[in-house]
Design a protein around this motif. Structure first.
Motif, PDB file in Angstrom:
ATOM      1  N   ASP A 264      24.448   9.579   9.943  1.00 61.36           N
ATOM      2  CA  ASP A 264      25.466  10.354   9.346  1.00 61.36           C
ATOM      3  C   ASP A 264      25.009  12.037   8.609  1.00 61.36           C
ATOM      4  O   ASP A 264      23.692  12.077   9.193  1.00 61.36           O
ATOM      5  N   GLU A 265      25.626  12.642   8.739  1.00 56.37           N
ATOM      6  CA  GLU A 265      25.337  14.109   8.753  1.00 56.37           C
ATOM      7  C   GLU A 265      24.365  14.115   7.273  1.00 56.37           C
ATOM      8  O   GLU A 265      23.737  15.424   7.377  1.00 56.37           O
ATOM      9  N   SER A 266      25.061  14.041   6.291  1.00 48.98           N
ATOM     10  CA  SER A 266      24.191  13.394   5.079  1.00 48.98           C
ATOM     11  C   SER A 266      22.217  13.727   4.990  1.00 48.98           C
ATOM     12  O   SER A 266      21.905  14.168   5.340  1.00 48.98           O
ATOM     13  N   MET A 268      21.328  14.462   8.248  1.00 55.63           N
ATOM     14  CA  MET A 268      21.281  15.366   9.310  1.00 55.63           C
ATOM     15  C   MET A 268      20.460  16.222   8.123  1.00 55.63           C
ATOM     16  O   MET A 268      19.559  17.605   8.561  1.00 55.63           O
ATOM     17  N   VAL A 269      21.484  16.574   7.585  1.00 56.88           N
ATOM     18  CA  VAL A 269      21.316  17.909   6.255  1.00 56.88           C
ATOM     19  C   VAL A 269      20.316  18.140   5.512  1.00 56.88           C
ATOM     20  O   VAL A 269      19.442  18.265   5.729  1.00 56.88           O
ATOM     21  N   GLY A 270      19.658  16.488   5.032  1.00 60.66           N
ATOM     22  CA  GLY A 270      18.371  16.281   4.486  1.00 60.66           C
ATOM     23  C   GLY A 270      17.252  17.016   5.086  1.00 60.66           C
ATOM     24  O   GLY A 270      15.941  17.032   5.016  1.00 60.66           O
ATOM     25  N   ALA A 271      17.795  16.433   6.274  1.00 60.10           N
ATOM     26  CA  ALA A 271      15.951  16.761   7.493  1.00 60.10           C
ATOM     27  C   ALA A 271      16.021  18.182   7.767  1.00 60.10           C
ATOM     28  O   ALA A 271      14.862  18.822   7.593  1.00 60.10           O
ATOM     29  N   CYS A 272      17.543  18.854   7.047  1.00 61.45           N
ATOM     30  CA  CYS A 272      17.182  20.280   7.672  1.00 61.45           C
ATOM     31  C   CYS A 272      16.769  20.740   6.175  1.00 61.45           C
ATOM     32  O   CYS A 272      15.763  21.669   6.615  1.00 61.45           O
ATOM     33  N   VAL A 273      16.960  20.101   5.055  1.00 64.06           N
ATOM     34  CA  VAL A 273      16.661  20.960   3.990  1.00 64.06           C
ATOM     35  C   VAL A 273      15.495  20.778   3.649  1.00 64.06           C
ATOM     36  O   VAL A 273      14.260  21.595   3.635  1.00 64.06           O
ATOM     37  N   GLU A 274      14.774  20.070   4.493  1.00 62.26           N
ATOM     38  CA  GLU A 274      13.208  18.994   3.980  1.00 62.26           C
ATOM     39  C   GLU A 274      11.594  19.957   5.216  1.00 62.26           C
ATOM     40  O   GLU A 274      10.944  20.674   4.687  1.00 62.26           O
ATOM     41  N   ILE A 275      12.462  20.560   6.510  1.00 58.57           N
ATOM     42  CA  ILE A 275      12.071  21.101   7.059  1.00 58.57           C
ATOM     43  C   ILE A 275      11.719  22.616   6.854  1.00 58.57           C
ATOM     44  O   ILE A 275      10.495  23.221   6.749  1.00 58.57           O
ATOM     45  N   VAL A 365      22.993  21.046  12.217  1.00 56.44           N
ATOM     46  CA  VAL A 365      22.945  19.969  12.396  1.00 56.44           C
ATOM     47  C   VAL A 365      23.240  20.433  13.768  1.00 56.44           C
ATOM     48  O   VAL A 365      23.466  18.650  14.243  1.00 56.44           O
ATOM     49  N   THR A 366      24.275  20.512  14.157  1.00 52.60           N
ATOM     50  CA  THR A 366      24.442  20.803  15.706  1.00 52.60           C
ATOM     51  C   THR A 366      23.430  19.807  16.583  1.00 52.60           C
ATOM     52  O   THR A 366      24.112  19.018  17.561  1.00 52.60           O
ATOM     53  N   ALA A 367      22.781  21.148  16.154  1.00 47.84           N
ATOM     54  CA  ALA A 367      21.572  20.918  17.661  1.00 47.84           C
ATOM     55  C   ALA A 367      21.012  19.430  16.750  1.00 47.84           C
ATOM     56  O   ALA A 367      20.262  19.007  17.866  1.00 47.84           O
TER      57      ALA A 367
END
Length: 408
Positions: A264-266, A268-275, A365-367
């Motif tokens: 889910d998007e959340s 994916m956003v979590g992965a973005c924030v962590e990197i 997120v799109t990527a």
């Protein structure tokens, strides 16, 4: 002790940031929260609270307006303060932070760019995922948003502009010369577009800048050219570098890649924030004191240069438990980290928090969605390239092999 940290930190500049930095920053947080850098001619701050204050306290600290490590574009919103910054930043925000526009035409065009780039990725040979996907994705999008799509075709402009700015804190004259040449070529391209948009504005960012007013007057052509150059680099840097670091991380931890496939998007956003926390694209930001002040017993007269190391602050063990670990679900509300209220600092802090943070989230997120939907695995084609850079940092390339997903 402080001399040791000076030598180690200056060594990073001498090696162009090839060395691993996090052990140095961890020791500095504990033993030398402020130390001097000869290479940068600045005091270096490593603790979360100090770096946040450096970025938030506009009465004491300001963005550099010239010299090594400063923007080569001229005076942008970064150098503005108070009401001028608030109002001119709001002009830019109309085009890149409007949630309705982001969810509508921007997302639609981003999807099209991503699909075209992915269709061009070979599954038979080694692919440089950075050169062929993570860089052109945000570059083509910001060029489209500016309606300067020709700029996306001249990758050398972007590369030269990026290298000559904040990363050039040691004032390499060759980098600055190349950056200024690219800036002038871009301005020559943008000039006629400004003239046309003055007469017949559209929905693009240049039109937004051409029709906006500050204190009853339109922005000048020179100011618009400056802002376009700034946006072309700032609109690419974070997304490109963060995605390159993320896909490198996922190749080291394939289970995390599998978890993101269909997530889910959340998540994916979590992965973005962590990197963005663990390997922030902007590793550090320079500032200058506006008044005499003191930090950790060190006297800092007006005009003193400082560097706030975001990469250190984002791993500060007093704020982030097990801060060196990449944990995708670390944050209960990862969306908050894309706002000034977040605990992480990859987008700066305070009134100068990056206006494009929501655009960066959309792109990342799109990527993640499109890459994980298209390929069942990404594997390193060679030894994984190590991140490089002191002020800006990411893998310089990402040679990979892609395994396509079987049709359902």
């Amino acid at each position: 002790m402080a001399a040791t940290f000076t030598e180690e930190y200056d060594g990073l500049f001498a090696q162009r940031g090839v060395a691993v930095t996090h052990d140095l920053y961890r020791r500095a947080r504990h033993d030398a929260p402020i130390f001097w850098s000869e290479s940068a001619s600045a005091w270096v701050l490593t603790r979360h609270g100090d770096v946040r204050r450096l970025l938030e306290d506009e009465e004491t600290f300001a963005v550099l307006s010239g010299g090594a490590g400063a923007s080569i574009h001229g005076r942008t919103v970064l150098q503005m303060r108070g009401d001028e910054h608030r109002r001119k930043n709001a002009i830019i925000a109309r085009g890149i932070r409007n949630t309705r526009r982001l969810a509508g035409p921007v997302a639609e065009h981003l999807d099209a760019i991503s699909a075209e780039l992915i269709a061009g990725l070979s599954t038979d040979n080694t692919v440089d995922l950075k050169a062929e996907y993570t860089t052109p994705l945000p570059l083509q999008l910001i060029a489209w948003m500016l309606d300067v799509e020709a700029a996306a075709e001249v990758r050398s402009w972007y590369d030269a502009l990026a290298a000559a700015g904040v990363e050039n804190v040691v004032a390499d004259p060759s980098l600055r010369e190349a950056g200024l040449a690219a800036r002038d070529e871009l301005r020559a391209l943008v000039g006629p577009l400004i003239a046309a948009r003055r007469i017949e504005p559209g929905d693009d960012l240049i039109s937004t800048l051409c029709t906006a007013e500050y204190e009853g007057e339109r922005l000048s052509d020179e100011e618009i050219k400056t802002l376009v150059g700034f946006l072309l680099t700032a609109g690419v840097e974070t997304t490109d570098r963060a995605l390159a670091s993320l896909f490198r991380q996922l190749m080291m931890e394939p289970a995390d890649y599998d978890r993101l496939s269909g997530a889910d998007e959340s998540t994916m956003v979590g992965a973005c924030v962590e990197i963005l926390r663990v390997e922030p694209p902007v590793q550090a930001l320079p500032r200058i004191t506006l008044v005499d002040t003191e930090l950790h017993g060190q006297s800092l007269p007006e005009g003193t240069r400082l560097i706030g190391v975001i990469a250190s602050a984002n791993r500060d063990e007093d704020v982030f438990a097990d801060g060196d670990a990449f944990v995708m679900d670390r944050f209960d509300n990862p969306d908050r980290e894309f706002t000034p209220a977040g605990d992480t600092l990859p987008f700066g802090a305070g009134s100068h928090h990056c206006t494009g943070s929501l655009l960066a989230k959309l792109e990342m997120v799109t990527a993640i969605r499109d890459i994980t939907n298209s390929f069942s695995a990404i594997t390193a084609a060679t030894d994984l390239p190590r991140p490089v850079g002191v002020m800006l940092r990411s893998p310089p390339a990402l040679p990979v092999r892609l395994t396509p997903k079987e049709p359902i």
